[in-house]
Scaffold this active site. Structure first.
Site, mmCIF file in Angstrom:
data_model
loop_
_atom_site.group_PDB
_atom_site.id
_atom_site.type_symbol
_atom_site.label_atom_id
_atom_site.label_comp_id
_atom_site.label_asym_id
_atom_site.label_seq_id
_atom_site.Cartn_x
_atom_site.Cartn_y
_atom_site.Cartn_z
ATOM 1 N N SER A 174 40.868 33.744 49.027
ATOM 2 C CA SER A 174 40.039 33.732 47.817
ATOM 3 C C SER A 174 39.034 32.601 47.702
ATOM 4 C CB SER A 174 40.924 33.703 46.576
ATOM 5 O OG SER A 174 41.364 34.994 46.315
ATOM 6 N N LYS A 233 37.755 27.031 38.626
ATOM 7 C CA LYS A 233 38.242 28.409 38.490
ATOM 8 C C LYS A 233 39.172 28.464 37.276
ATOM 9 C CE LYS A 233 40.542 31.891 41.441
ATOM 10 N NZ LYS A 233 41.120 32.118 42.798
ATOM 11 N N SER A 282 39.145 36.132 45.219
ATOM 12 C CA SER A 282 39.120 36.165 43.775
ATOM 13 C C SER A 282 38.272 35.049 43.131
ATOM 14 C CB SER A 282 40.549 36.049 43.233
ATOM 15 O OG SER A 282 41.120 34.800 43.596
#
Ligand code: GLN
Length: 479
Positions: free
Chosen positions: A166, A67, A142
């Protein structure tokens, strides 16, 4: 079968047995990215032109994606924000150091909601990521890019971060496994902070066994993170003798029973309950009145308060985007932050500033910290009665991207109710695949355990996976 379709443990075995080379594997994953990335937009940065020479370590030659809020030395790290511009961190996050030392090869940095604030992966300065099972839908967020990348076969595993869901929510919407470890189990050093007391890095993969492999690399004490555990070592090895749920108690939360669930999620709950009972587990009920009633308000008060202090550092002086022609400091701050942050981030900074302002701090921020203690105590009591809690990972299936505008902003916050209490109490949570609904979309659920029960949760996950089967790789909009 193409090499990219193999799961992590199959790749490791194949490489070891020299059935294929690390370069062949890499090429297969990169070709997969070439064919799907224009449909999915799962990556902010691609790292090509890798030649692999004699990799060693448990992940030797296995490609991965992180990420893009996880710092990578000399590689652009954006948090999906314009404010970081072309910033290249001068150091590696501990998690990347551990993976690299284990032989893994970084091939991309994944898209996210800006600074990890959101549940859709549409709030990125780099455009929305699409769900690989239906590219008209969101992948969740997210960590939507990391989840989509694994679901679509870019890589066998990736890392995300979970502040209020997330990892677990996008795993569920993309049909992969996602694990949020106990707070402190995995180092946060080098993770760009959102809500530091809630943030936790964890893996996505297409089998639970693969999560175990990644966790065995990541779960180490780190002197660079003061919240990192130091008590003992945790055993994440695959051990068939531990795959047994006989006599275990698995609880449903009484207060959540009256909530409306989409039929596909309600059906999945019934299916998994039956599997657990067939395995000899006992399904019981626990009551979590504080958790169910106050977690949402408590989480957002704390997350926004922490976000506003954490994001103070982006001022145009130290990182990324800046302006050269401002007439003074104040104008520079204003221009940098007005341009650099997106609307959701600005909203949370303003809300966090209000919540912690001296005249209101006791009433809001301090009150929320007290509620948080009650939430943690309530969970701790529940885990004296049960081994695990079973509940949804998301309150609905993946919304269509073009219908997001119609979802009230507050409703989208409420959608996190099933995931964020886990972060308030620092618990581990596994989001697992259960099957597909009538629209061929994956449906996931969540298993939650007491603090430090991470290895046991993953073992329980394998028992379930042995019944449901692992997910198929999504076609990412290709026919
Ligand atoms: N959707 C939640 C939020 O926006 C959780 C995000 C996360 O876990 N990073 O705060």
């Amino acid at each position: 079968m193409q090499l990219y379709e193999l799961n992590l443990h199959e790749m490791i075995e194949g490489l070891k047995a020299k059935k294929f080379s690390a370069d062949e594997l890499l090429t297969s994953c990169q070709n997969r990215i070439d064919s799907l990335e224009k449909n999915l937009n799962a990556l902010i940065t691609r790292l090509d032109d890798k030649k692999i020479s004699n990799p060693s370590g448990i992940l030797a030659g296995v490609p991965t994606i992180l990420k893009d809020n996880i710092c990578t030395r000399d590689i652009k790290t954006t948090a999906a924000s314009k404010i970081l511009g072309e910033w290249k961190p001068p150091y590696d996050a501990t998690v990347w150091k551990l993976l690299r030392d284990a032989g893994s090869v970084l091939i991309g940095k994944a898209n996210l909601d800006e600074f990890a604030m959101g549940s859709s992966c549409t709030k990125s300065a780099y455009g929305a990521t699409k769900n690989p099972h239906d590219i008209s839908r969101v992948p969740g967020g997210s960590s939507g890019g990391s989840a989509a990348a694994v679901a679509a076969g870019y890589v066998p595993f990736s890392l995300g971060s979970d502040t209020g869901g997330s990892i677990r929510q996008p795993a569920s919407l993309c049909g992969v496994y996602g694990f949020k470890p106990t707070y402190g189990m995995v180092s946060r050093y080098g993770l760009i902070s959102y809500g530091s007391s809630l943030d936790q890095i964890g893996p996505f993969a297409r089998t639970v066994r693969d999560l175990q492999i990644v966790m065995s690399v990541l779960a180490h004490h780190d002197e660079m993170d003061s919240s990192s555990f130091r008590e003992k070592n945790y055993d994440f090895s695959y051990d068939e003798s531990k795959l047994n749920l006989k006599g275990k108690k698995i609880a449903l939360v009484k207060e959540f029973q009256s909530f409306n669930l989409e039929p596909s999620i309600a059906n999945a709950m019934d299916k998994i309950k039956k599997i657990l009972e067939d395995e000899g587990a006992e399904i019981i009920e626990v009551s979590l009145p504080v958790v169910s009633k106050y977690s949402l308000a408590c989480y957002y008060a704390l997350a926004m308060s922490e976000a506003h202090t954490n994001l103070e550092r982006y001022d145009g002086v130290r990182y990324g985007y800046t302006v050269q022609d401002a007439s003074g400091l104040k104008e520079m701050f204003e221009r940098v932050r007005s341009y650099g942050f997106g609307p959701e981030v600005k909203y949370r900074i303003i809300a966090g500033t209000c919540l912690t302002e001296p005249s209101r701090c006791d009433e809001y921020y301090v009150a929320a910290t007290k509620v948080r203690t009650l939430v943690a105590q309530e969970f701790a009591r529940a885990f004296t009665q049960t081994d695990f809690i079973l509940q949804p990972a998301a309150s609905s299936k993946a919304p269509k991207i073009n219908e997001l505008d119609q979802i009230d902003e507050l409703k989208s916050y409420e959608a996190d109710l099933y995931t964020l209490p886990v972060n308030l109490a620092g618990l581990p949570g596994l989001s697992f695949f259960t099957g597909y609904d009538d629209d061929n979309l994956p449906v996931g659920l969540q298993l939650i355990g007491a603090r430090w029960s991470d290895p046991e949760i993953l073992n329980a996950g394998i028992v379930i996976e042995n019944h449901t089967g692992s997910p198929k790789i999504a076609n990412g909009g290709l026919n």
